[in-house]
Design an enzyme around this catalytic site. Structure first.
Site, PDB file in Angstrom:
ATOM      1  N   HIS A  69       1.322  -1.006   0.023  1.00  0.00           N
ATOM      2  CA  HIS A  69      -0.125  -0.317   0.174  1.00  0.00           C
ATOM      3  C   HIS A  69       0.633   1.413   0.159  1.00  0.00           C
ATOM      4  O   HIS A  69       2.082   1.542   0.987  1.00  0.00           O
ATOM      5  CB  HIS A  69      -0.730  -0.182   1.285  1.00  0.00           C
ATOM      6  CG  HIS A  69      -2.494  -1.317   1.162  1.00  0.00           C
ATOM      7  ND1 HIS A  69      -2.061  -1.681   1.832  1.00  0.00           N
ATOM      8  CD2 HIS A  69      -2.804  -1.262  -0.135  1.00  0.00           C
ATOM      9  CE1 HIS A  69      -3.848  -2.461   1.851  1.00  0.00           C
ATOM     10  NE2 HIS A  69      -3.414  -1.971   0.128  1.00  0.00           N
ATOM     11  N   GLU A  72       1.724   3.659   2.725  1.00  0.00           N
ATOM     12  CA  GLU A  72       1.823   3.171   4.330  1.00  0.00           C
ATOM     13  C   GLU A  72       3.716   3.264   4.386  1.00  0.00           C
ATOM     14  O   GLU A  72       4.178   2.069   4.307  1.00  0.00           O
ATOM     15  CB  GLU A  72       2.036   1.315   4.796  1.00  0.00           C
ATOM     16  CG  GLU A  72       0.376   1.306   4.275  1.00  0.00           C
ATOM     17  CD  GLU A  72      -0.480   0.736   4.164  1.00  0.00           C
ATOM     18  OE1 GLU A  72       0.358  -0.316   4.663  1.00  0.00           O
ATOM     19  OE2 GLU A  72      -1.672   0.506   4.466  1.00  0.00           O
ATOM     20  N   ARG A 127      -3.340   5.202  -2.045  1.00  0.00           N
ATOM     21  CA  ARG A 127      -3.328   3.371  -1.412  1.00  0.00           C
ATOM     22  C   ARG A 127      -2.529   2.198  -2.873  1.00  0.00           C
ATOM     23  O   ARG A 127      -2.324   1.121  -2.589  1.00  0.00           O
ATOM     24  CB  ARG A 127      -4.569   3.249  -0.830  1.00  0.00           C
ATOM     25  CG  ARG A 127      -4.962   1.355  -0.693  1.00  0.00           C
ATOM     26  CD  ARG A 127      -6.657   1.655   0.750  1.00  0.00           C
ATOM     27  NE  ARG A 127      -6.244   0.188   0.050  1.00  0.00           N
ATOM     28  CZ  ARG A 127      -6.328  -0.845   1.316  1.00  0.00           C
ATOM     29  NH1 ARG A 127      -5.485   0.008   2.705  1.00  0.00           N
ATOM     30  NH2 ARG A 127      -6.400  -2.124   2.160  1.00  0.00           N
ATOM     31  N   HIS A 198       3.168  -4.011   6.432  1.00  0.00           N
ATOM     32  CA  HIS A 198       1.442  -2.573   6.045  1.00  0.00           C
ATOM     33  C   HIS A 198       1.687  -1.572   7.846  1.00  0.00           C
ATOM     34  O   HIS A 198       2.562  -1.990   8.446  1.00  0.00           O
ATOM     35  CB  HIS A 198       0.586  -2.995   6.437  1.00  0.00           C
ATOM     36  CG  HIS A 198      -0.333  -3.815   4.897  1.00  0.00           C
ATOM     37  ND1 HIS A 198      -0.905  -3.516   4.644  1.00  0.00           N
ATOM     38  CD2 HIS A 198      -0.040  -5.501   4.689  1.00  0.00           C
ATOM     39  CE1 HIS A 198      -1.178  -4.416   3.798  1.00  0.00           C
ATOM     40  NE2 HIS A 198      -0.715  -5.568   3.799  1.00  0.00           N
ATOM     41  N   GLU A 272       0.693  -4.504  10.944  1.00  0.00           N
ATOM     42  CA  GLU A 272       0.626  -3.687  10.927  1.00  0.00           C
ATOM     43  C   GLU A 272       1.252  -3.007  12.283  1.00  0.00           C
ATOM     44  O   GLU A 272       1.455  -2.787  13.331  1.00  0.00           O
ATOM     45  CB  GLU A 272      -1.053  -3.507  11.111  1.00  0.00           C
ATOM     46  CG  GLU A 272      -1.843  -4.186  10.537  1.00  0.00           C
ATOM     47  CD  GLU A 272      -1.734  -3.046   8.520  1.00  0.00           C
ATOM     48  OE1 GLU A 272      -1.522  -2.167   9.302  1.00  0.00           O
ATOM     49  OE2 GLU A 272      -2.396  -3.861   8.546  1.00  0.00           O
TER      50      GLU A 272
HETATM   51  O1  PAY Z   1      -4.621  -8.740   4.545  1.00  0.00           O
HETATM   52  O2  PAY Z   1      -6.413  -8.873   5.444  1.00  0.00           O
HETATM   53  C1  PAY Z   1      -4.942  -8.682   5.351  1.00  0.00           C
HETATM   54  C2  PAY Z   1      -4.533  -7.081   5.625  1.00  0.00           C
HETATM   55  C3  PAY Z   1      -5.254  -5.922   6.329  1.00  0.00           C
HETATM   56  C4  PAY Z   1      -5.063  -4.541   5.868  1.00  0.00           C
HETATM   57  C5  PAY Z   1      -5.883  -4.629   4.225  1.00  0.00           C
HETATM   58  O3  PAY Z   1      -7.133  -3.576   4.681  1.00  0.00           O
HETATM   59  O4  PAY Z   1      -5.085  -4.277   3.386  1.00  0.00           O
HETATM   60  C6  PAY Z   1      -5.280  -4.081   6.732  1.00  0.00           C
HETATM   61  C7  PAY Z   1      -4.921  -1.693   6.576  1.00  0.00           C
HETATM   62  C8  PAY Z   1      -3.975  -1.688   6.426  1.00  0.00           C
HETATM   63  O5  PAY Z   1      -2.537  -1.971   6.371  1.00  0.00           O
HETATM   64  O6  PAY Z   1      -3.961  -1.839   4.291  1.00  0.00           O
HETATM   65  C9  PAY Z   1      -5.675  -1.386   7.876  1.00  0.00           C
HETATM   66  C10 PAY Z   1      -4.833   0.128   7.422  1.00  0.00           C
HETATM   67  C11 PAY Z   1      -5.175   1.068   9.068  1.00  0.00           C
HETATM   68  C12 PAY Z   1      -5.834   0.910   6.562  1.00  0.00           C
HETATM   69  O7  PAY Z   1      -5.530   1.136   5.283  1.00  0.00           O
HETATM   70  O8  PAY Z   1      -7.541   0.982   7.035  1.00  0.00           O
HETATM   71 ZN    ZN Z   2      -2.209  -1.984   4.134  1.00  0.00          ZN
END
Ligand code: PAY
Ligand code: ZN
Length: 311
Positions: A69, A72, A127, A198, A272
């Site tokens: 992403h 990050e 993102r 992440h 994370e």
């Molecule tokens: O593989 O379950 C997973 C990862 C979950 C992540 C995602 O949504 O891809 C969690 C988020 C991320 O790091 O992209 C959390 C962050 C804070 C967000 O963008 O919401």
């Molecule tokens: Zn992420």
């Protein structure tokens, strides 16, 4: 961009600095670090993977990617820190010496290079990647929704190309996803662990995201995560939660960690990193060193476990 400042482990580096660094680090540690190109991004940039470990016969491997992403930024910073720290403590730190003698780490410092550049130059909060979608002006696919793991079925995902969590036109429709998935498929016999880095939330998660059912080795993953989080916290007291991702954060499908796990990589984790939301994605540079140092302890803990127990 600022051409005068140099690459630094304690600052965020733009892609051009990171790319140059991937070449340089192999020159500084030729016996420990080598560079492979695993593919190209949508905008045709080379995707560089660093192989870190002492050259010797058949070895187990751990695959770790950063920066899937774009926004990050602490994640690529950690991958750079990891490579440097691993190579420079070889023959100095007993555990690291043992790890690099017996394992290879495949480190992808920036998975989503085009998006990372976009986040540096146009939109800090970007993102997705930067691929074009048909019949819309909206750009980009969420690479962490684009893997062939219950792709496009459930959870926090979107079929709308204008959405942040757009899963793409097909599993592995994206060049970046395809490159990583192909590399991992071709190295499945050696890869024992998959780590994807992440930010933010301070969590250590493992499969599944696409179902609430427990992974077959759920209890073992819980133990490994617990030990890793304890190691991490021991340095500055940073608290991490750990558990299966569907319950801990939210259900998702098409994530890399679920895909890696279903390929047979039994030790697959999502980190994370800091923080818990005060700065969120805008974690200040002053926090890079401490975040990297504590995260290093968690990665070492997992790697040590792999070395001792993964068959
Ligand atoms: O593989 O379950 C997973 C990862 C979950 C992540 C995602 O949504 O891809 C969690 C988020 C991320 O790091 O992209 C959390 C962050 C804070 C967000 O963008 O919401
Ligand atoms: Zn992420």
């Amino acid at each position: 961009r600022n051409f005068t400042s140099r690459h630094s482990y304690t600052k965020y580096n733009d892609w051009y600095k990171i790319a140059a660094w991937t070449a340089r680090i192999t020159k500084i540690y030729p016996k420990l670090v080598s560079r492979i190109q695993i593919g190209s991004t949508f905008e045709k940039r080379p995707m560089y993977l660093l192989k870190v470990g002492k050259e010797s016969g058949r070895k187990k491997a751990i695959f770790m990617d950063c920066g899937i992403h774009a926004r990050e930024w602490i994640s690529p910073a950690f991958c750079q820190w990891f490579v440097k720290q691993a190579a420079s403590t070889y023959k100095k730190d007993k555990i690291m010496t043992h790890l690099l003698d017996s394992l290879n780490f495949y480190v992808l410092p920036v998975f989503n290079i085009d998006g990372y550049i976009w986040s540096w130059t146009q939109d800090r909060m970007w993102r997705k990647n930067r691929s074009k979608n048909s019949s819309t002006k909206c750009i980009g696919t969420d690479l962490n929704r684009n893997f062939a793991a219950a792709w496009g079925t459930t959870g926090f995902i979107s079929d709308d190309p204008c959405n942040e969590t757009y899963y793409g036109s097909a599993p592995e429709s994206e060049d970046e996803t395809k490159a990583v998935a192909t590399f991992i498929r071709n190295h499945l016999s050696s890869i024992k662990a998959y780590l994807t880095i992440h930010a933010y939330s301070q969590m250590l998660m493992f499969p599944y995201g696409y179902t609430f059912h427990k992974a077959p080795n759920h209890d073992e993953l819980t133990e490994v995560a617990k030990a890793a989080v304890e190691a991490l916290s021991s340095l500055y007291g940073t608290t991490y939660e750990y558990g299966a991702s569907a319950t801990l954060i939210y259900p998702t499908s098409g994530s890399s960690v679920d895909w890696a796990y279903d390929q047979g990589i039994k030790y697959s984790f999502v980190f994370e990193l800091r923080d818990k939301g005060s700065y969120g994605f805008l974690l200040p540079e002053s926090k890079i060193t401490s975040t990297c140092k504590e995260t290093m302890l968690a990665v070492k803990s997992i790697a040590n476990y792999i070395l001792s127990y993964a068959s």
